[in-house]
Write a protein that holds these residues in place. Structure first.
Motif, PDB file in Angstrom:
ATOM      1  N   VAL A 153       0.819  -1.222   0.000  1.00 53.78           N
ATOM      2  CA  VAL A 153       0.000   0.000   0.000  1.00 53.78           C
ATOM      3  C   VAL A 153       0.850   1.268   0.000  1.00 53.78           C
ATOM      4  O   VAL A 153       0.567   2.216  -0.740  1.00 53.78           O
ATOM      5  CB  VAL A 153      -0.948   0.003   1.222  1.00 53.78           C
ATOM      6  N   SER A 154       1.893   1.309   0.802  1.00 55.84           N
ATOM      7  CA  SER A 154       2.624   2.566   1.007  1.00 55.84           C
ATOM      8  C   SER A 154       3.203   3.180  -0.262  1.00 55.84           C
ATOM      9  O   SER A 154       3.082   4.397  -0.442  1.00 55.84           O
ATOM     10  CB  SER A 154       3.705   2.403   2.074  1.00 55.84           C
ATOM     11  N   PRO A 155       3.798   2.434  -1.172  1.00 56.49           N
ATOM     12  CA  PRO A 155       4.308   3.087  -2.379  1.00 56.49           C
ATOM     13  C   PRO A 155       3.190   3.715  -3.208  1.00 56.49           C
ATOM     14  O   PRO A 155       3.384   4.739  -3.843  1.00 56.49           O
ATOM     15  CB  PRO A 155       4.982   1.963  -3.164  1.00 56.49           C
ATOM     16  N   GLN A 156       2.023   3.094  -3.173  1.00 55.40           N
ATOM     17  CA  GLN A 156       0.909   3.608  -3.960  1.00 55.40           C
ATOM     18  C   GLN A 156       0.345   4.901  -3.363  1.00 55.40           C
ATOM     19  O   GLN A 156      -0.020   5.813  -4.094  1.00 55.40           O
ATOM     20  CB  GLN A 156      -0.179   2.549  -4.070  1.00 55.40           C
ATOM     21  N   ILE A 157       0.286   4.967  -2.042  1.00 56.06           N
ATOM     22  CA  ILE A 157      -0.247   6.199  -1.454  1.00 56.06           C
ATOM     23  C   ILE A 157       0.815   7.309  -1.487  1.00 56.06           C
ATOM     24  O   ILE A 157       0.474   8.473  -1.579  1.00 56.06           O
ATOM     25  CB  ILE A 157      -0.806   5.997  -0.031  1.00 56.06           C
ATOM     26  N   ASP A 158       2.090   6.917  -1.435  1.00 55.19           N
ATOM     27  CA  ASP A 158       3.157   7.916  -1.545  1.00 55.19           C
ATOM     28  C   ASP A 158       3.150   8.582  -2.921  1.00 55.19           C
ATOM     29  O   ASP A 158       3.434   9.746  -3.050  1.00 55.19           O
ATOM     30  CB  ASP A 158       4.534   7.276  -1.301  1.00 55.19           C
TER      31      ASP A 158
END
Length: 93
Positions: free
Chosen positions: A82-87
């Protein structure tokens, strides 16, 4: 693997809140073990969809085209996806 108190999760408060809302098996007063199997906390197919929708709503983005249950194995694996996508603010659908 045992979660040591010295180890801090690498996710943000929003992710923590969504996990706790969807998985009531997580104690409110303790840290989340990043390597605990989410299935052991009650994650099933319905809860997976609920978790996905909760994350998308919380972050204001679309995260997945298809559900890959391997991404939902543990809090750590889910955050890693999830984190790379929200970043990036990515809409990956």
């Amino acid at each position: 693997m045992t979660f040591e108190r010295a180890e801090r999760p690498h996710w943000d408060q929003t992710f923590d809140v969504v996990l706790r809302q969807v998985l009531p098996g997580l104690p409110a007063d303790s840290s989340i073990d990043p390597d605990q199997e989410l299935r052991s906390l009650g994650l099933d197919s319905m809860k997976t969809v609920e978790l996905l929708l909760g994350l998308e709503t919380a972050y204001g983005t679309t995260l997945f085209d298809e559900l890959d249950y391997q991404n939902f194995a543990t809090p750590r694996t889910l955050w890693s996806f999830v984190s790379p996508q929200i970043d990036q603010g990515a809409d990956v659908r």
